[in-house]
Design a protein around this motif. Sequence first.
Motif: not given
Length: 572
Positions: A35-43, A45-62
């Motif tokens: 999880f990103s919070w392991y590094e950032t400390g910011k928790v 669940a919706a960020y981990e489920a959606i935004d993390r992928h959108a900000e990474g390499n799954r932005r245009d993935k369905v």
Amino acid sequence: MSAEVLAPDTTRKHHLQNYEETYRHFDWKEVEKNFSWYETGKVNAAYEAIDRHAEGNRRDKVALFYSDANREEQLTFGELKDLSNQFGNVLRKIGVEKGDRVFIFMPRSPELYVSLLGTVKIGAIVGPLFEAFMEGAVRDRLEDSGASTIVTTPELLDRVPVDDLPLLEHVILVGGEGELPDGYYRYEDEMKRASTELEIEWVDREDGLILHYTSGSTGKPKGVLHVHNAMIQHLQTGKWVLDLQEDDIYWCTADPGWVTGTSYGVWAPWLNGVTNVIRGGRFDPDDWYATLEKYKVTVWYSAPTAFRMLMGAGEAVAKKYDLSSVRHILSVGEPLNPEVVRWGMKAYNRRIHDNWWMTETGGILISNYPSMPLKPGSMGRPIPGVVASIVDDEGNELPPNEMGNLAIRKGWPSMMRAIWNREEKYKSYFTDNGWYISGDSAYRDEEGYFWFQGRVDDVIMTSGERVGPFEVESKLVEHPAVAEAGVIGKPDPVRGEIIKAFVSLREGYEPSDELKGEIRQFVKTKLAAHAAPREIEFKDKLPKTRSGKIMRRVLKAWELDLPTGDLSTMED
Ligand code: 6R9
């Protein structure tokens, strides 16, 4: 005990390749690194489920393929991020704050998922409701939780007793048109005005995420509270149990009103960055197979009631469709009859993997895995990181093959953290020596596989023998005339209890005394004389919950003329 074993799938590498080894060494701490919070400390669940992928390499993935009879849409992770950000802003603007309860009461639709994610992004607690709930059921849940906000549709608004709920401040309507009174908002209008940039509410892992109401056998439904920390289990069971891989197309048929529709209809697939199929509308064999075919679904998670109905519809219906994309099938919610597993091997050429968990457990605890031999009728073995056992009423562990309480060592990541406003009730689930008592009755065999017997309250004592209703029901559905069966114990002065079976028949069979005799004889010779139902009653339909569970307590209440208890979750 069944000697029948189905060999594992060896055609590909699975996430859980070596069960024994993983079980010995696994520690939940390892999962946190994903999880990103392991590094950032910011928790969140919706960020981990959606935004993390959108900000990474799954932005245009369905992320979401949605369809129903009138609508067909798809949303990428990038789009779902923006939309849920907008909805978070809508809620903030009207004054919803962290910890507030926001209920969602509408049919499956993209807006439902956007609302759910947006609610979680601002740290509010989301409460999903079945669209079929009537006014009383909606009232109980909103009242008990002190909900401040409801997202619903103009069609369903009649069933929300707004004026009787002093704490309910905001009503957000999806669809419709015209002027709205104070405190009412139109989803479409508000979304148009809302920014796609949102300051996410960073929460604590122990902060509230979701509130699922579930009915017990008596009294009002209870609000089971889960926290953001549950994502650890959702992510990991998505790998081990659903075996989700990057290019999977995943379909969980459950509605978010049922915990399966959130833990495994929202969190597990999206935390794993996988494409999620949502199909609106009701069950229909052709429609479901067409959905599998159309989206080329690879992983399919459903429930015994659906598989039994598909079996009832016949193999020929399945063969009309190209289901070759499906590589992994799973089932939860009720005991999965061995006959259904055998049928699945014929109709789909795939094993159906049963797994066990509850609203209270938040995530899967016991399961069959693609890399492991499968024993039809068994729920499988505990996931690594979870200790399951069979205990007596004092919490002492029982030896193999003895029936007792299915219990779990307290402390898995997705364990419920409260029953809303009912601390005593919450405490009553746990023994002093640290077991969570599930209320299910089961035994464990020498190889560590768990076998479900029934809810503890449903176990039958007949002439001194303990009989689990599931065993009898499973034998009954092996009979060619039987579609579904519900079995109860009926008090009897001589035998303590006798076994009574309620049976619905398959297409083409008519009720008759002769057929009753034949069915009774079938169970007698194929299971045991003492397990054969002394009474059989034919029913067009059995009473079921909206998640498809046969309601034995209702059958019993009908039979004995007792109060039926809470019926809000019963199907129409
Ligand atoms: C996820 C879910 C929980 C109860 C549970 C048990 C029954 C669930 C089962 C099963 C036999 C399985 N149940 N899975 N029984 N085999 N694989 O269903 O949650 O709606 O809270 O129900 O469902 O009796 O205690 P929930």
